[in-house]
Design an enzyme around this catalytic site. Sequence first.
Site, PDB file in Angstrom:
ATOM      1  N   SER A 190      -9.894  -1.018   7.041  1.00 57.58           N
ATOM      2  CA  SER A 190      -9.098  -0.703   5.520  1.00 57.58           C
ATOM      3  C   SER A 190      -8.571  -1.910   4.933  1.00 57.58           C
ATOM      4  O   SER A 190      -8.286  -1.756   3.671  1.00 57.58           O
ATOM      5  CB  SER A 190      -8.286   0.388   5.788  1.00 57.58           C
ATOM      6  OG  SER A 190      -8.762   1.773   5.332  1.00 57.58           O
ATOM      7  N   LYS A 224       0.870  -1.281  -0.116  1.00 59.14           N
ATOM      8  CA  LYS A 224       0.033   0.065   0.106  1.00 59.14           C
ATOM      9  C   LYS A 224       0.893   1.298   0.056  1.00 59.14           C
ATOM     10  O   LYS A 224       1.990   1.210   0.598  1.00 59.14           O
ATOM     11  CB  LYS A 224      -0.845  -0.036   1.368  1.00 59.14           C
ATOM     12  CG  LYS A 224      -2.092   1.135   1.221  1.00 59.14           C
ATOM     13  CD  LYS A 224      -2.769   0.811   2.603  1.00 59.14           C
ATOM     14  CE  LYS A 224      -3.663   1.967   2.673  1.00 59.14           C
ATOM     15  NZ  LYS A 224      -4.642   1.559   3.930  1.00 59.14           N
ATOM     16  N   SER A 270      -9.639   1.624   2.997  1.00 63.45           N
ATOM     17  CA  SER A 270      -8.796   2.553   2.186  1.00 63.45           C
ATOM     18  C   SER A 270      -7.811   1.662   1.370  1.00 63.45           C
ATOM     19  O   SER A 270      -7.154   2.422   0.394  1.00 63.45           O
ATOM     20  CB  SER A 270      -7.827   3.503   2.950  1.00 63.45           C
ATOM     21  OG  SER A 270      -7.431   3.016   3.797  1.00 63.45           O
TER      22      SER A 270
HETATM   23  N1  GLN Z   1     -13.023   3.399   6.406  1.00 61.84           N
HETATM   24  C1  GLN Z   1     -12.424   3.830   7.409  1.00 61.84           C
HETATM   25  C2  GLN Z   1     -11.944   5.490   7.594  1.00 61.84           C
HETATM   26  O1  GLN Z   1     -12.449   6.106   6.645  1.00 61.84           O
HETATM   27  C3  GLN Z   1     -11.040   3.225   7.711  1.00 61.84           C
HETATM   28  C4  GLN Z   1      -9.761   3.489   7.322  1.00 61.84           C
HETATM   29  C5  GLN Z   1      -8.690   2.888   7.615  1.00 61.84           C
HETATM   30  O2  GLN Z   1      -8.816   1.801   8.222  1.00 61.84           O
HETATM   31  N2  GLN Z   1      -7.809   3.260   7.344  1.00 61.84           N
HETATM   32  O3  GLN Z   1     -11.553   5.949   8.299  1.00 61.84           O
END
Ligand code: GLN
Length: 415
Positions: free
Chosen positions: A120, A21, A96
């Site tokens: 994410s 990532k 994400s």
């Molecule tokens: N969807 C969650 C957010 O927008 C999780 C993001 C993550 O785990 N980095 O914060």
Amino acid sequence: MDEKLKNKTAGKMAGVIVGIKDNICYKGHKVSCSSKILEGFESLYSATVVERLLAEDAIIIGRLNCDEFAMGSSNENSAYGNVLNPLNEKCVPGGSSGGAAAAVAADLCHVTLGSDTGGSIRQPASFTGTVGMKPTYGRVSRYGLIAYASSFDQIGPITKTVEDNALVLEVISGLDKHDNTSSSTKVPEYSKELNTPKKYKIAFLKECVYAEGIDPEVQKAVLAKIEKLKNEGHTVEPVSFPFLEYLVPTYYVLTTAEASSNLSRFDGIHYGHRSKDAKDLESTYKKSRAEGFGKEVKRRIMLGTFVLSAGYYDAYYSKGQKVRRLIHNKTKEIFKDYDLIVTPSTPGTAFEFGKNSQDPIKMYLEDIFTVQAPIAGIPAISVPCGKHSNGLPIGIQVMADYFEESKMLDLAGRI
Ligand code: GLN
């Protein structure tokens, strides 16, 4: 690699193609958190996870798109544009770590590393029919992971199978002198502790499985899996988790607070983008940050600054910390009586581009089942559990007590 294989000196990951990532540092390679503010920036050192993969002869093939600074649930918040879901290109891959999940689902690499702060890794895994795991907080070093919310963030693998997932976890886990929050708890050979004949005592969270707004087919698939587990000799019982409605608010108060502090280092001076219109120190900060950050990141920096501000600290940040403790205690209480907890990974399957992007609250509610684990600090995994009539995969989540990844992977593998 051929030489090493011939001499039988090849590592556990010899020849495995790995993608990382775009928030994990790899020395001499670009890293940008899919943000304009880190345009052109190259890592000065490698993350511990990268060092450990390379030491086992993995091949790191490239970096993967994500929501900017790991903030999002759909990969629509990236300076590089959307990642498409390889199973249906009209739909999001989740976020994400959307690129990390899509790359595995599309066979662009064998395994990828994502990061999970509130889901994410697990939500994109669920949306792409892959296996995604967030380890216990402290299991994997965060050294070289660009921070979003430091008391939540963990790096974890996205893979095609639970076996691969367990193998990557055992390679990247363990104490690291560069990360004081990394744990000295012994790292088991996770990949050798799978497919046991053990029968587990499993709790399924009623409020999640019967949640208002859950897709009926997701509910059906999870309930069918629960029946199957019972038939295989596990004890599976409904348990109440009364704090479901507090999970998302607690997560968004605390993580934005941490993000507002973590992201203050991107000031137009130390890294990446500097505004061409900057005239002095103050305008360098203001203009570089205004130009460099996207809309969602700005929203979270402002929200986090607000909840930390003198007049509101007690009402939001302190309160959020107290609720985090309650959620942690209640979750721990369940593990007094049960080995594992099961919920759906997400309320629905992958949604279409644009569906939630105008309404942040709607988007945040996508995280309802995944934020409990990082709020409590426990490990959690999403594995596929059938197909929706829309053709997209459904995911089921298994959570375990601290450092009980072996049990969690064992059950996930059997699912
Ligand atoms: N969807 C969650 C957010 O927008 C999780 C993001 C993550 O785990 N980095 O914060």
